[in-house]
Design an enzyme around this catalytic site. Structure first.
Site, short mmCIF file in Angstrom:
data_model
loop_
_atom_site.label_atom_id
_atom_site.label_comp_id
_atom_site.label_asym_id
_atom_site.label_seq_id
_atom_site.Cartn_x
_atom_site.Cartn_y
_atom_site.Cartn_z
N ASN A 1 45.23 -39.68 -5.34
CA ASN A 1 45.15 -41.10 -5.83
C ASN A 1 43.39 -41.35 -5.46
OD1 ASN A 1 44.95 -41.72 -2.89
ND2 ASN A 1 46.97 -42.19 -2.67
N LYS B 1 52.75 -50.24 24.94
CA LYS B 1 52.08 -51.46 24.76
C LYS B 1 51.91 -51.88 23.51
CE LYS B 1 48.04 -51.86 26.76
NZ LYS B 1 46.41 -51.67 27.07
N TYR C 1 49.08 -40.28 -11.17
CA TYR C 1 48.19 -39.91 -10.18
C TYR C 1 46.96 -39.13 -11.00
CZ TYR C 1 51.25 -40.88 -6.15
OH TYR C 1 51.88 -41.59 -5.31
N ALA D 1 45.31 -49.22 -6.36
CA ALA D 1 43.80 -48.58 -5.86
C ALA D 1 44.03 -48.02 -4.55
CB ALA D 1 42.87 -49.92 -6.03
N ASN D 2 45.07 -48.33 -4.14
CA ASN D 2 45.39 -47.57 -2.85
C ASN D 2 44.44 -47.86 -1.73
OD1 ASN D 2 46.55 -45.23 -4.69
ND2 ASN D 2 48.00 -45.54 -2.54
N GLU E 1 47.61 -53.54 -7.49
CA GLU E 1 47.93 -53.29 -5.94
C GLU E 1 46.94 -52.57 -5.04
OE1 GLU E 1 51.12 -49.80 -4.05
OE2 GLU E 1 51.24 -50.49 -5.90
N GLU F 1 60.63 -48.68 -5.00
CA GLU F 1 59.61 -47.86 -5.74
C GLU F 1 60.45 -46.63 -6.08
OE1 GLU F 1 55.11 -46.05 -5.43
OE2 GLU F 1 56.32 -46.56 -3.32
N SER F 2 60.23 -45.73 -7.00
CA SER F 2 60.87 -44.56 -7.31
C SER F 2 59.89 -43.58 -7.69
CB SER F 2 61.96 -44.61 -8.22
OG SER F 2 62.43 -43.58 -8.94
N TYR F 3 59.99 -42.39 -7.39
CA TYR F 3 59.22 -41.19 -7.59
C TYR F 3 60.19 -40.01 -8.54
CZ TYR F 3 55.90 -42.57 -4.19
OH TYR F 3 55.05 -43.71 -3.51
#
Length: 388
Positions: A19, A100, A155, A213-214, A238, A340-342
């Site tokens: 990406n 923590k 991609y 755009a990750n 996104e 989402e789905s791949y």
């Protein structure tokens, strides 16, 4: 009623893709099996979990801290009040002992992966699909049998030309998806626009395309893309900038009035709350992508949904990242906007149980106990190998 063993294995999900920020040539994940002393059909009930793509396997953290805390605890402190099932909230609290606040980095992935396996075991012990169990406990019994899903692809593949990109997107539409996603920011703006135009020549409607755009862009680049993307009526724009750059996200609303999406790299309710407080997100059009497998699991996700409700957001504005069946069950049981789905990537961990088809952008939830991993043969073979 107790957990007798927890096993973890790091597995590759490598792929020659990238990406805008990373490539996936050395990507791994952790697969976890939570083995209980409950016997069904002559075998122990086992819950399974794994973390989403984009974050690597977390075996060391699990083995050094979180698994020992569970196994060393008094089993009576980890079950519900009637002693008939495990209590995911008590187990979560046990894992977080002596941790923590803040610093929600990779430990959120380790805890989230174990949490997934715990919920799988809990639903199997009750002999119910997880989505039904969640609906009964937290949603007044209401669930959505059909869940919207979109195809995450687009991609940057080595040597992939525009015709091959169009073929990829056409294949998703042919398989029943109505919305697809492509990556941006890994090429020049002009090249990305050519890729978008090529895809839209197949889709025919910008609302069928999301772009991602990750987190690659600085302020000026994010704004430049926003201006250029405004010519399209896209499903969403996104994660333009760094996930924690709430000022950048808030600024974008001045340049982009169409839907935006972010949140997949925020790993706690507190970070999600800061996005809602300071990120300029709009509850009438924007989308939130928090992924339980990366953000401390479903126990924390329930806190996040309560926070969203307090701030006037509907759960329907959540479409989680990750493409896994855990979020699919959460979407069905708690009324999220989809998942989402791949279709082709990160196998065997992506996708749906065998026989589940996408029809007009939706999948119909099968009545499989737990999360439903046993219904996906190639995935369950990996899981059985770990727990046997």
């Amino acid at each position: 009623m107790k957990i007798v063993e927890i096993r973890e294995k790091t597995l590759p999900i490598s792929s020659p893709i990238r990406n805008a920020y990373i490539d996936f040539s050395k990507m791994t994940l952790s697969l976890v099996a939570v083995i209980t002393d409950v016997i069904r059909d002559g075998r122990p009930v086992v819950g399974y979990g794994f973390n989403s793509n984009g974050r690597y396997g977390q075996g060391n953290l699990m083995r050094e801290r979180f698994i020992p805390r569970i196994l060393q605890a008094d089993p009576a402190t980890l079950v519900n009040d009637t002693g008939t099932n495990l209590d995911p909230h008590k187990i979560w609290n046990c894992m977080f002992t002596n941790e923590k606040p803040g610093g929600h980095g990779e430990r959120s992935v380790a805890i989230g992966t174990i949490d997934m396996a715990v919920w799988d075991a809990v639903a199997k012990i009750e002999n119910k699909p997880l989505f039904r169990l969640l609906a009964e406990r937290y949603n007044g019994g209401r669930f959505d049998r059909k869940v919207f899903v979109y195809a995450a692809g687009g991609y940057y593949h080595p040597g992939q030309d525009l015709n091959a990109l169009k073929d990829e997107m056409r294949s998703y539409i042919d398989r029943g998806y109505t919305v697809v996603k492509k990556k941006i920011g890994g090429a020049s703006l002009d090249e990305d626009l050519r890729r978008i135009d090529a895809i839209l020549s197949v889709l025919g409607d910008g609302r069928k395309l999301a772009v991602d755009a990750n987190g690659r862009f600085d302020m000026d680049t994010a704004i430049a893309y926003a201006k250029a993307l405004s010519q399209y009526d896209l499903f969403w724009y996104e994660e333009a900038g760094d996930p924690l750059d709430f000022e950048l996200q808030a600024m974008l609303r001045n340049y982009y009035d169409k839907p935006m999406a972010t949140g997949e790299n925020l790993f706690s309710m507190q970070d999600a709350r800061n996005l809602i407080r300071y990120g300029g997100m709009r509850a009438d059009r924007d989308w939130l992508q928090f992924d339980c497998a990366l953000s401390y699991g479903l126990v924390e996700y329930l806190r996040t949904l309560e926070m969203l409700h307090q701030h006037g957001w509907s759960a329907e504005r959540c479409i989680p990242h990750g493409g896994h069946q855990m979020s699919l069950n959460i979407a069905a049981g708690l009324g999220l906007g989809g998942n989402e789905s791949y279709p082709d990537l990160f196998q065997p961990f992506g996708g749906f149980p065998d026989g589940v088809q996408v029809v007009d952008g939706y999948v119909t939830m099968p009545d499989l106990p737990g999360i439903g991993f046993e219904g996906k043969a190639n995935l369950y073979s990996e899981m059985r190998a770990l727990s046997s």
